[in-house]
Design a protein around this motif. Structure first.
Motif, PDB file in Angstrom:
ATOM      1  N   UNK A  41      27.593  44.889  32.810  1.00  0.00           N
ATOM      2  CA  UNK A  41      27.822  45.244  31.420  1.00  0.00           C
ATOM      3  C   UNK A  41      28.019  44.043  30.526  1.00  0.00           C
ATOM      4  N   UNK A  42      28.500  44.325  29.331  1.00  0.00           N
ATOM      5  CA  UNK A  42      28.765  43.319  28.312  1.00  0.00           C
ATOM      6  C   UNK A  42      30.166  43.568  27.788  1.00  0.00           C
ATOM      7  N   UNK A  43      30.924  42.499  27.580  1.00  0.00           N
ATOM      8  CA  UNK A  43      32.278  42.642  27.045  1.00  0.00           C
ATOM      9  C   UNK A  43      32.194  43.234  25.640  1.00  0.00           C
ATOM     10  N   UNK A  44      32.864  44.358  25.461  1.00  0.00           N
ATOM     11  CA  UNK A  44      32.920  45.045  24.165  1.00  0.00           C
ATOM     12  C   UNK A  44      34.153  44.599  23.379  1.00  0.00           C
ATOM     13  N   UNK A  45      35.290  44.471  24.100  1.00  0.00           N
ATOM     14  CA  UNK A  45      36.551  44.080  23.477  1.00  0.00           C
ATOM     15  C   UNK A  45      37.413  43.381  24.506  1.00  0.00           C
ATOM     16  N   UNK A  46      38.070  42.323  24.087  1.00  0.00           N
ATOM     17  CA  UNK A  46      39.054  41.622  24.916  1.00  0.00           C
ATOM     18  C   UNK A  46      40.173  41.183  23.996  1.00  0.00           C
ATOM     19  N   UNK A  47      41.341  41.797  24.176  1.00  0.00           N
ATOM     20  CA  UNK A  47      42.450  41.456  23.298  1.00  0.00           C
ATOM     21  C   UNK A  47      43.647  42.339  23.558  1.00  0.00           C
ATOM     22  N   UNK A  48      44.556  42.364  22.618  1.00  0.00           N
ATOM     23  CA  UNK A  48      45.792  43.130  22.764  1.00  0.00           C
ATOM     24  C   UNK A  48      45.708  44.414  21.955  1.00  0.00           C
ATOM     25  N   UNK A  49      46.100  45.510  22.581  1.00  0.00           N
ATOM     26  CA  UNK A  49      46.217  46.794  21.904  1.00  0.00           C
ATOM     27  C   UNK A  49      47.681  47.194  22.023  1.00  0.00           C
ATOM     28  N   UNK A 104      31.387  53.238  28.453  1.00  0.00           N
ATOM     29  CA  UNK A 104      32.331  52.201  28.043  1.00  0.00           C
ATOM     30  C   UNK A 104      33.529  52.304  28.974  1.00  0.00           C
ATOM     31  N   UNK A 105      33.833  51.216  29.689  1.00  0.00           N
ATOM     32  CA  UNK A 105      35.014  51.219  30.557  1.00  0.00           C
ATOM     33  C   UNK A 105      36.093  50.367  29.914  1.00  0.00           C
ATOM     34  N   UNK A 106      37.350  50.684  30.252  1.00  0.00           N
ATOM     35  CA  UNK A 106      38.468  49.883  29.759  1.00  0.00           C
ATOM     36  C   UNK A 106      39.463  49.692  30.882  1.00  0.00           C
ATOM     37  N   UNK A 107      40.071  48.512  30.907  1.00  0.00           N
ATOM     38  CA  UNK A 107      41.044  48.164  31.931  1.00  0.00           C
ATOM     39  C   UNK A 107      42.270  47.563  31.264  1.00  0.00           C
ATOM     40  N   UNK A 108      43.446  48.003  31.730  1.00  0.00           N
ATOM     41  CA  UNK A 108      44.694  47.451  31.201  1.00  0.00           C
ATOM     42  C   UNK A 108      45.792  47.535  32.246  1.00  0.00           C
ATOM     43  N   UNK A 109      46.776  46.710  32.198  1.00  0.00           N
ATOM     44  CA  UNK A 109      46.918  45.493  31.411  1.00  0.00           C
ATOM     45  C   UNK A 109      46.187  44.337  32.095  1.00  0.00           C
ATOM     46  N   UNK A 110      45.117  43.890  31.489  1.00  0.00           N
ATOM     47  CA  UNK A 110      44.262  42.854  32.068  1.00  0.00           C
ATOM     48  C   UNK A 110      44.055  41.737  31.060  1.00  0.00           C
ATOM     49  N   UNK A 111      44.483  40.539  31.424  1.00  0.00           N
ATOM     50  CA  UNK A 111      44.226  39.381  30.572  1.00  0.00           C
ATOM     51  C   UNK A 111      42.920  38.739  31.029  1.00  0.00           C
ATOM     52  N   UNK A 112      42.198  38.170  30.087  1.00  0.00           N
ATOM     53  CA  UNK A 112      40.892  37.586  30.397  1.00  0.00           C
ATOM     54  C   UNK A 112      40.589  36.418  29.476  1.00  0.00           C
ATOM     55  N   UNK A 113      39.690  35.577  29.923  1.00  0.00           N
ATOM     56  CA  UNK A 113      39.174  34.491  29.091  1.00  0.00           C
ATOM     57  C   UNK A 113      37.833  34.882  28.477  1.00  0.00           C
ATOM     58  N   UNK A 114      37.323  36.058  28.839  1.00  0.00           N
ATOM     59  CA  UNK A 114      36.038  36.522  28.332  1.00  0.00           C
ATOM     60  C   UNK A 114      36.140  36.895  26.858  1.00  0.00           C
ATOM     61  N   UNK A 156      33.954  39.031  23.481  1.00  0.00           N
ATOM     62  CA  UNK A 156      32.956  40.049  23.151  1.00  0.00           C
ATOM     63  C   UNK A 156      31.567  39.424  23.205  1.00  0.00           C
ATOM     64  N   UNK A 157      30.659  40.128  23.884  1.00  0.00           N
ATOM     65  CA  UNK A 157      29.287  39.652  24.023  1.00  0.00           C
ATOM     66  C   UNK A 157      28.996  38.978  25.350  1.00  0.00           C
ATOM     67  N   UNK A 158      30.031  38.567  26.088  1.00  0.00           N
ATOM     68  CA  UNK A 158      29.810  37.954  27.406  1.00  0.00           C
ATOM     69  C   UNK A 158      29.235  38.988  28.367  1.00  0.00           C
ATOM     70  N   UNK A 159      28.259  38.580  29.161  1.00  0.00           N
ATOM     71  CA  UNK A 159      27.626  39.449  30.146  1.00  0.00           C
ATOM     72  C   UNK A 159      28.400  39.346  31.456  1.00  0.00           C
ATOM     73  N   UNK A 160      28.633  40.495  32.107  1.00  0.00           N
ATOM     74  CA  UNK A 160      29.336  40.515  33.394  1.00  0.00           C
ATOM     75  C   UNK A 160      28.512  41.305  34.409  1.00  0.00           C
ATOM     76  N   UNK A 161      28.733  41.005  35.675  1.00  0.00           N
ATOM     77  CA  UNK A 161      28.051  41.679  36.768  1.00  0.00           C
ATOM     78  C   UNK A 161      29.052  42.500  37.571  1.00  0.00           C
ATOM     79  N   UNK A 162      28.584  43.602  38.154  1.00  0.00           N
ATOM     80  CA  UNK A 162      29.432  44.449  38.997  1.00  0.00           C
ATOM     81  C   UNK A 162      30.097  43.587  40.073  1.00  0.00           C
TER      82      UNK A 162
END
Length: 135
Positions: free
Chosen positions: A41-49, A64-74, A76-82
């Protein structure tokens, strides 16, 4: 999210969009452990909610998948692989044990994310009545 995926709290679909439910699954994980992308996929959002770090990924098929509480350096727009490490599990979801909350939506509707992990089956709608063919 290393296998096997121990589900601490299952997906509970709300009756209506505004009704209570558990719009995802809580999977047992070690705090500070690497969280993996459930699919390409592609990073849609990375931040604090509100008060916790959230990572959302856009996948094929309107998912659209979401994971929390997950901190990342990625970003929006970064491509990721399974299976790629996409972040680190932080404390704070409120499970009985350390866990990551994984949610999934298809075209805006919440669905069980276990399908992305190969742990669930697709729902099959069956007819509620049988229309008889008259001949």
């Amino acid at each position: 999210m290393p296998e096997p995926h121990l589900v601490l709290r299952p997906f509970v679909a709300p009756e209506h969009r505004w009704s209570p439910g558990h719009r995802g699954v809580d999977l047992a994980m070690t705090e500070g452990g690497a969280v993996s992308a459930p699919d390409d996929g592609v990073v849609h959002f990375a931040g604090t909610v509100v008060d916790r770090p959230v990572l959302s990924l856009r996948h094929a098929g309107g998912v659209l998948s979401s994971m929390e509480p997950v901190s990342t350096q990625l970003r929006a727009g970064d491509v990721v692989q399974r299976g790629q490490a996409v972040g680190v599990l932080e404390p704070g979801h409120g499970c009985t044990a350390s866990c990551v909350h994984l949610g999934a939506r298809i075209d805006g509707e919440y669905v069980s994310p276990l399908m992305m992990l190969g742990l669930g089956r697709a729902s099959v709608l069956l007819p509620t009545r049988h229309d008889e063919v008259q001949g």
